[in-house]
Design an enzyme around this catalytic site. Structure first.
Site, short mmCIF file in Angstrom:
data_model
loop_
_atom_site.label_atom_id
_atom_site.label_comp_id
_atom_site.label_asym_id
_atom_site.label_seq_id
_atom_site.Cartn_x
_atom_site.Cartn_y
_atom_site.Cartn_z
CB CYS A 86 -13.61 0.02 6.95
SG CYS A 86 -14.02 1.62 6.23
CG HIS A 203 -8.91 0.75 7.67
ND1 HIS A 203 -9.21 -0.25 6.77
CD2 HIS A 203 -9.76 1.77 7.40
CE1 HIS A 203 -10.19 0.15 5.98
NE2 HIS A 203 -10.55 1.37 6.35
CD GLU A 205 -6.83 -2.83 7.46
OE1 GLU A 205 -7.40 -2.20 6.55
OE2 GLU A 205 -7.30 -2.94 8.61
#
Length: 240
Positions: A86, A203, A205
């Site tokens: 990002c 994302h 994660e």
């Protein structure tokens, strides 16, 4: 493995990345402040999401001048793995480690939701745990995620398999309706020509453990670890 996670003023996904690598995957993590030098012995560097320097001037435009970026450029030039997520992707673009730029989202609104992305290249250090054409469900959260570049550069990205992820529908269909931000050619992630630097807007994660109800993002980190282990084995065999 030892992973360096860079922290800028305004980073807000740095500890999410630390949690995945350290607590979920059991690796060693070094949190690197933007004014510090990269520590020695890193196997990979992650530039996490957030709003570095409050996104003033332009996303990633100020972060590119942080002292740590000199070390990251040197690390990448030597073949070190660098992942930008990002805002991290935006910083890689501004720093010239990846080609192109980010524009405001097509609808000029911040978008925060799950999207589907198709793995266009599964033969990278970041996607080797995937299969070509695999569809992953990964969250996005950005206002400037519309990737853009000139026609010549785009043709090069396409010809050299540097487009790693494209936005798609659940069935893998790529098209305008599945594109959440107006990104050129549906691009959600690209790599450099050498293959060791990846920038992606979604994302991973945020979807890397069963507790969160989705582990698709874990494939990105698992791929990285497999690549790191391979490099370590090669160095050991070479007596380095």
């Amino acid at each position: 493995m030892k992973i360096g996670i860079v922290v800028f003023p305004g980073s807000n996904c740095d500890h999410d990345c630390r949690h995945v690598f350290q607590d979920v995957l059991g690796q060693t993590v070094a949190m690197v402040w933007h004014k510090d030098a990269l520590p020695a012995g890193l196997d990979a560097v992650v530039i996490p999401g957030g709003f570095s320097y409050g996104d003033y001037l332009r996303t990633g435009a100020i972060a590119r001048f942080s002292p740590v970026m000199t070390g990251i450029k040197e690390f990448a030039a030597k073949g070190g793995m660098v992942l930008g997520i990002c805002n991290g992707f935006q910083i890689l673009l501004e720093a010239g480690l990846l080609p192109g730029a980010m524009l405001r989202n097509r609808e000029l609104h911040f978008v925060c939701r799950d999207v589907f992305v198709r793995v266009e290249n599964a033969a990278t250090p970041f996607t080797n745990a995937c299969v070509p054409g695999q569809v992953l469900r990964i969250p996005i959260a950005h206002a400037e995620g519309s990737y853009y570049t000139d026609p010549v550069t785009l043709a090069g990205l396409q010809a050299n398999a540097q487009i790693v992820f494209r936005y798609c529908a659940a069935d893998g269909t790529v098209g305008t309706e599945a594109n959440p931000n107006g990104s050129l050619d549906g691009i959600a992630g690209i790599r450099n020509a050498e293959g060791n630097v990846l920038g992606m807007m979604p994302h991973p994660e945020r979807c890397a453990e069963a507790l969160l109800g989705n582990e698709d993002g874990r494939l990105i980190f698992a791929s990285m670890l497999e690549t790191m282990r391979g490099k370590r084995s090669e160095l050991k065999m070479a007596g380095v």
